[in-house]
Motif scaffolding. Structure first.
Motif, short mmCIF file in Angstrom:
data_model
loop_
_atom_site.label_atom_id
_atom_site.label_comp_id
_atom_site.label_asym_id
_atom_site.label_seq_id
_atom_site.Cartn_x
_atom_site.Cartn_y
_atom_site.Cartn_z
N ASP A 1 41.55 56.80 43.96
CA ASP A 1 40.55 56.16 44.82
C ASP A 1 40.74 54.64 44.79
OD1 ASP A 1 37.90 55.03 45.69
OD2 ASP A 1 37.42 57.15 45.85
N GLU A 2 40.73 54.01 45.97
CA GLU A 2 40.91 52.56 46.04
C GLU A 2 39.69 51.80 45.52
OE1 GLU A 2 41.92 51.47 49.99
OE2 GLU A 2 43.91 52.39 49.93
N GLN B 1 40.71 61.66 35.78
CA GLN B 1 39.83 61.81 36.94
C GLN B 1 40.12 60.81 38.06
OE1 GLN B 1 37.32 64.19 37.36
NE2 GLN B 1 37.27 63.39 39.46
N TRP B 2 40.52 59.57 37.68
CA TRP B 2 40.53 58.50 38.67
C TRP B 2 41.87 57.79 38.89
CZ3 TRP B 2 36.74 58.28 41.97
CH2 TRP B 2 35.48 58.77 41.60
N LYS B 3 42.83 57.92 38.01
CA LYS B 3 44.08 57.17 38.18
C LYS B 3 44.77 57.56 39.49
CE LYS B 3 48.52 56.07 36.05
NZ LYS B 3 49.45 56.33 34.91
N ASN B 4 45.00 56.54 40.34
CA ASN B 4 45.67 56.71 41.63
C ASN B 4 44.94 57.67 42.56
OD1 ASN B 4 47.82 55.03 40.76
ND2 ASN B 4 48.84 56.79 39.80
N SER C 1 32.45 37.94 46.96
CA SER C 1 33.91 37.90 47.03
C SER C 1 34.56 39.00 46.20
CB SER C 1 34.43 36.53 46.55
OG SER C 1 33.91 35.49 47.35
N ARG C 2 33.78 39.77 45.49
CA ARG C 2 34.32 40.84 44.65
C ARG C 2 34.42 42.11 45.49
NH1 ARG C 2 33.61 39.64 38.85
NH2 ARG C 2 32.89 37.49 38.69
N SER C 3 35.61 42.35 46.01
CA SER C 3 35.79 43.42 47.00
C SER C 3 36.03 44.79 46.40
CB SER C 3 36.97 43.06 47.92
OG SER C 3 38.15 42.85 47.16
N ILE C 4 36.44 44.85 45.13
CA ILE C 4 36.72 46.15 44.50
C ILE C 4 35.49 46.62 43.73
CG2 ILE C 4 38.24 47.40 42.94
CD1 ILE C 4 39.59 46.34 45.46
N LEU C 5 35.13 47.87 43.90
CA LEU C 5 33.91 48.39 43.28
C LEU C 5 34.01 48.45 41.77
CD1 LEU C 5 31.10 49.76 43.71
CD2 LEU C 5 32.32 51.95 43.70
N ALA D 1 33.15 61.97 36.56
CA ALA D 1 33.58 62.34 37.91
C ALA D 1 32.65 61.78 38.99
CB ALA D 1 33.66 63.86 38.04
N ASN D 2 31.46 61.35 38.60
CA ASN D 2 30.46 60.85 39.55
C ASN D 2 30.32 59.33 39.52
OD1 ASN D 2 29.72 63.54 40.30
ND2 ASN D 2 28.49 63.69 38.44
N ILE D 3 31.27 58.65 38.88
CA ILE D 3 31.16 57.20 38.74
C ILE D 3 30.98 56.51 40.10
CG2 ILE D 3 32.48 55.11 38.19
CD1 ILE D 3 33.57 56.51 35.76
N LYS D 4 31.81 56.86 41.06
CA LYS D 4 31.72 56.19 42.36
C LYS D 4 30.36 56.43 43.01
CE LYS D 4 34.03 55.59 46.81
NZ LYS D 4 35.23 55.90 47.64
#
Length: 210
Positions: free
Chosen positions: A90-91, A85-88, A63-67, A163-166
């Motif tokens: 990437d969803e 790097q990430w604010k606003n 149920s945890r939809s956000i990475l 920068a490579n977290i995702k």
């Protein structure tokens, strides 16, 4: 001699204390003099004394939809790099500098798979929410790392890879994620502050490390 202090610099000006004591540090940073072979790392957090029923848990992993998720006040260069790097951007990797008054940080954690563990502040929050901690640091020694295998229930990322977290998190298989999630639930008891202390809680873990 044993001393409990927030930062390693507090004792660095007293050579006898610095070299001859077992220091229990909230900010266990080897670049600032923390010695893993002698000192002990302690989780800095807002104290929550008593049973953790009602404070822990959340939806099932499916149920945890956000990475990934992080929100908090600006403090430290790592958070600045995360926001830059990430604010606003990437969803899937949601980074905020603050939350509105209507939003609960703890409830937001319970809806995410991975959560940035603020190594210099409230490290305990992800474990309570059963959100797999992501440690972003080059020199930090996690609490009780002489006892707990942090690699089994957290993701450790060097600062240069922000920068490579995702890509790193997306590369973790569902089987591996479920294994880490299960182990997060297993280690929750080690980060609880009880009064009086109880077996395997944060007080006992600290004494064992010393």
């Amino acid at each position: 001699m044993t001393s409990l202090i927030e930062g390693s610099s507090t004792s660095s000006h007293v050579p006898q204390l610095f070299h001859n004591s077992v220091r229990v540090l909230c900010n266990a940073n080897t670049s600032e003099g923390f010695n893993p072979s002698k000192d002990a790392s302690f989780p800095k957090t807002h104290l929550r004394i008593g049973e953790i029923s009602g404070l822990i848990g959340g939806p099932s992993p499916s149920s945890r939809s956000i990475l990934a998720y992080f929100a908090g006040h600006l403090h430290g260069h790592i958070k600045l790099l995360l926001l830059e790097q990430w604010k606003n951007k990437d969803e899937d990797v949601q980074v905020y500098d603050s939350l509105s008054e209507k939003e609960s940080y703890r409830e937001m954690l319970k809806k995410r798979k991975y959560c940035y563990a603020k190594v210099d502040t409230k490290l305990r929050s992800p474990e309570y929410a059963e959100c797999v901690p992501v440690l972003i640091s080059d020199h930090y020694v996690p609490p009780f790392s002489d006892i707990l295998n942090w690699k089994s229930f957290s993701v450790q990322i060097p600062v240069k890879d922000i920068a490579n977290i995702k890509r790193i998190l997306m590369g973790i298989s569902q089987t591996q994620y479920l294994r880490m999630h299960r182990r997060v639930k297993q280690v929750q008891k080690h980060f609880v502050v009880n009064g009086p202390p109880k077996r395997f809680d944060v007080s006992h873990m600290t004494l064992y490390s010393i």
